[in-house]
Motif scaffolding. Sequence first.
Motif, PDB file in Angstrom:
ATOM      1  N   ALA A  43       0.847  -1.200   0.000  1.00  0.00           N
ATOM      2  CA  ALA A  43       0.000   0.000   0.000  1.00  0.00           C
ATOM      3  C   ALA A  43       0.874   1.238   0.000  1.00  0.00           C
ATOM      4  O   ALA A  43       2.053   1.184   0.387  1.00  0.00           O
ATOM      5  N   PRO A  44       0.313   2.394  -0.366  1.00  0.00           N
ATOM      6  CA  PRO A  44       1.023   3.652  -0.116  1.00  0.00           C
ATOM      7  C   PRO A  44       1.237   3.840   1.382  1.00  0.00           C
ATOM      8  O   PRO A  44       0.409   3.435   2.201  1.00  0.00           O
ATOM      9  N   HIS A  45       2.363   4.428   1.738  1.00  0.00           N
ATOM     10  CA  HIS A  45       2.626   4.726   3.144  1.00  0.00           C
ATOM     11  C   HIS A  45       1.659   5.785   3.655  1.00  0.00           C
ATOM     12  O   HIS A  45       1.158   6.629   2.893  1.00  0.00           O
ATOM     13  N   LEU A  46       1.421   5.747   4.954  1.00  0.00           N
ATOM     14  CA  LEU A  46       0.607   6.782   5.575  1.00  0.00           C
ATOM     15  C   LEU A  46       1.237   8.155   5.331  1.00  0.00           C
ATOM     16  O   LEU A  46       2.458   8.307   5.361  1.00  0.00           O
ATOM     17  N   GLY A  47       0.387   9.124   5.086  1.00  0.00           N
ATOM     18  CA  GLY A  47       0.870  10.475   4.853  1.00  0.00           C
ATOM     19  C   GLY A  47       1.380  10.743   3.460  1.00  0.00           C
ATOM     20  O   GLY A  47       1.824  11.861   3.177  1.00  0.00           O
ATOM     21  N   VAL A  48       1.323   9.747   2.568  1.00  0.00           N
ATOM     22  CA  VAL A  48       1.822   9.898   1.199  1.00  0.00           C
ATOM     23  C   VAL A  48       0.629   9.850   0.250  1.00  0.00           C
ATOM     24  O   VAL A  48       0.013   8.792   0.065  1.00  0.00           O
ATOM     25  N   ALA A  49       0.296  10.977  -0.347  1.00  0.00           N
ATOM     26  CA  ALA A  49      -0.825  11.057  -1.293  1.00  0.00           C
ATOM     27  C   ALA A  49      -0.342  10.610  -2.663  1.00  0.00           C
ATOM     28  O   ALA A  49      -0.181  11.399  -3.596  1.00  0.00           O
ATOM     29  N   LEU A  50      -0.113   9.326  -2.776  1.00  0.00           N
ATOM     30  CA  LEU A  50       0.472   8.741  -3.979  1.00  0.00           C
ATOM     31  C   LEU A  50      -0.603   8.452  -5.016  1.00  0.00           C
ATOM     32  O   LEU A  50      -1.719   8.037  -4.693  1.00  0.00           O
TER      33      LEU A  50
END
Length: 728
Positions: A503-510
Amino acid sequence: MTDTGTTPLTGTTPPTGTTPPTDVTTPPTDGTPPTGTTAHETPAPSTPATPSTSATPSTPSTEPCWSPDPETAATSRLADFAHRAAATWRRGLPPDDYAALHDWSVTDLDGFWGAVWEYFDIDAATPYEQVLADDTMPGARWFPGATLNYAHHALRRLPTEGPALLALDETGACRELSADELRAQVASVAATLRDLGVGAGDRVVGYLPNTPHAIIAFLATASLGAVWSVCGQDYAPRAAADRFAQLEPAVLFAADGYLFNGTVHDRAAAAVDLARALPTLKATVLVGHVGEPWPEHAVPSLVVPWEDAASRTERLDCVPVPFDHPLWIVFSSGTTGLPKGIVHGHGGVLLEHLKTLGLQSDLGPGDRLLWYTTTHWMMWNLVVSTLLTGASTCTYDGSPAPFARPDVLWELAARHRVTLFGTSPQYLLGMAKFGIDPSAHDLSAVRAVGCTGSPLPASAHPWVRDHVGARVQLASISGGTDVVSGFAGGAPVLPVWAGELSAPHLGVALAAYDDEGRPVRDRPGELVVTRPMPSMPLSFWNDPDGSRYHEAYFSTYPGVWRHGDRITVTGHGTVIVHGRSDATLNRNGVRLGSADLHDVVERLPEVAEALVVGVEEPDGGYWMPLFVVPAAGAVLDDTLRERIREAVRTEVSPRHVPDEIRQVPGIPHTRTGKKLEVPVKRLIQGEPAEQVVNPSAVDDPALLDHYVRLGTERRARHRPDHPAETDA
């Protein structure tokens, strides 16, 4: 992480016992086993050691290959953070829903990062006025008003029992430093630097291997508010000076050498040459690491022996600095021109690394991390930041797989009860290819294997399951030196799909963007980040108007970070990394990441390494050669060429069978181990070598001449009516 690259298995001469030439490096940075057959090396098996799989990085998996134990997931720090968020910071948030947690983390940046600050009990000398004063990219302003110090946080919660730092090397030796010993040496070196006139904003640099000296010198520098930069001693003095001279450093820490593949590499003379190339030095601290004598010709600045610098009895007082005060300067790969210095701040690194290591990797008191790296790869920075979590960390000096004992990293992980083992995809594939079985050691303490540097092929997952442990999470991570952290990867509460990042890391609006700047799912696009991260660069060094910084990340999609990787965000929320977007293959309108093809070809036991490039030609044609370095004892004959074509045809696509398959003496890489795909393509197209790549940034610059000649020969004989060429 993907842009930092890895040094894949090569069929060229392996690292030997000779001192490296003065303009090239020998050690790989990513944990790649040495290659070539020697008396101490396990020969390549006659059949592939990695399990065959039809799943390539471009094809989403249908089912997870690993799922976390429910009880373990429920007791993870990430689960605890989610439950606290639901009860305190985001009432109504489903605490067991990672997707919902992630959505909150990127839509409410103030709420999420304020929660990270509170959860990890950030100790600020003065409080912040607000979390995010300006969310413009570039130029976001985080936590104005706050003053703090990274080093204070790194040293405040060290283990009370057992070592805080374990200094390991390829011989199997270990030297332990307790929390008190580490703090005392940092305090002593900080006092020495202060006596030398070093203060907030001054630059201190290190020419050091991955030993405790580098961590101690860095923490001492940071404690004063001075700015750190470091590179390994496999850099020639000229290449190191290309980086450090830009910074006008006040003090240099330099070691006399390092250990690699059974040999002590004497770098004492190189250290002195580097000191002479840095005219702003007030002092040079000489570190006697391997016992080599220092040259008689004088260093042109005050000389301080490490023993004197680190043995004083002093009090450590960490200087509070603004949240965005520079902490360190890391350098880009630097394949053209001078390497670009990327400046990160105390507060941004502190919060981002606590989130990445404490939540995504579940590190905390009682854990131990061993991640193979050199000091100039960004993973070294994360190795140091392990101390922020209260876990112990390890340094390692030597080859990741020395000929005499290629499984030494696994041996050390077992002996020292490592809980998180970090490496690269090519290291894992190399272990499989050479028949090395980590399960010969007691790896019962290892709960996760972290993997970064290049896309992780699906074939690595069953190998880790069978040879490391079925309960062990294989967590692939993608990020970069640019943010000195991850964009996407694993989490202790999420399953793993083979060949995919959980998954995308927390805090990263990927997101993945198409060419029109629209988000897409289930098909490849550009990796972008649409909201600011605290660890995004403060600036590039010597870029007063920010133009180079803007051009590097924000010129394609205004206000949106474009990283330069090509990814797919899947329907089940995972991320597939295809490789660098500027190296994407595009034949007949069908685009493919080069990593997909490399994975398939490099699984063949006869192939040590491969490189594919797509060359647009003046007549509008498209030439897609595959360059192959055979494994030791193998020959690239017609039989092997046909096996390669069949593998690509069946496991990638018929459209991507290469036009030619050529044997080459080697594949050039950056000094951090990334294949030079785009520079090789540009050399073949005829661009002047001096405009394409800085030789000091290449692991073996002599290889560049081969591709220059190849391009010259092809252009000389290539005409629009020229018949298809045959493999050479």
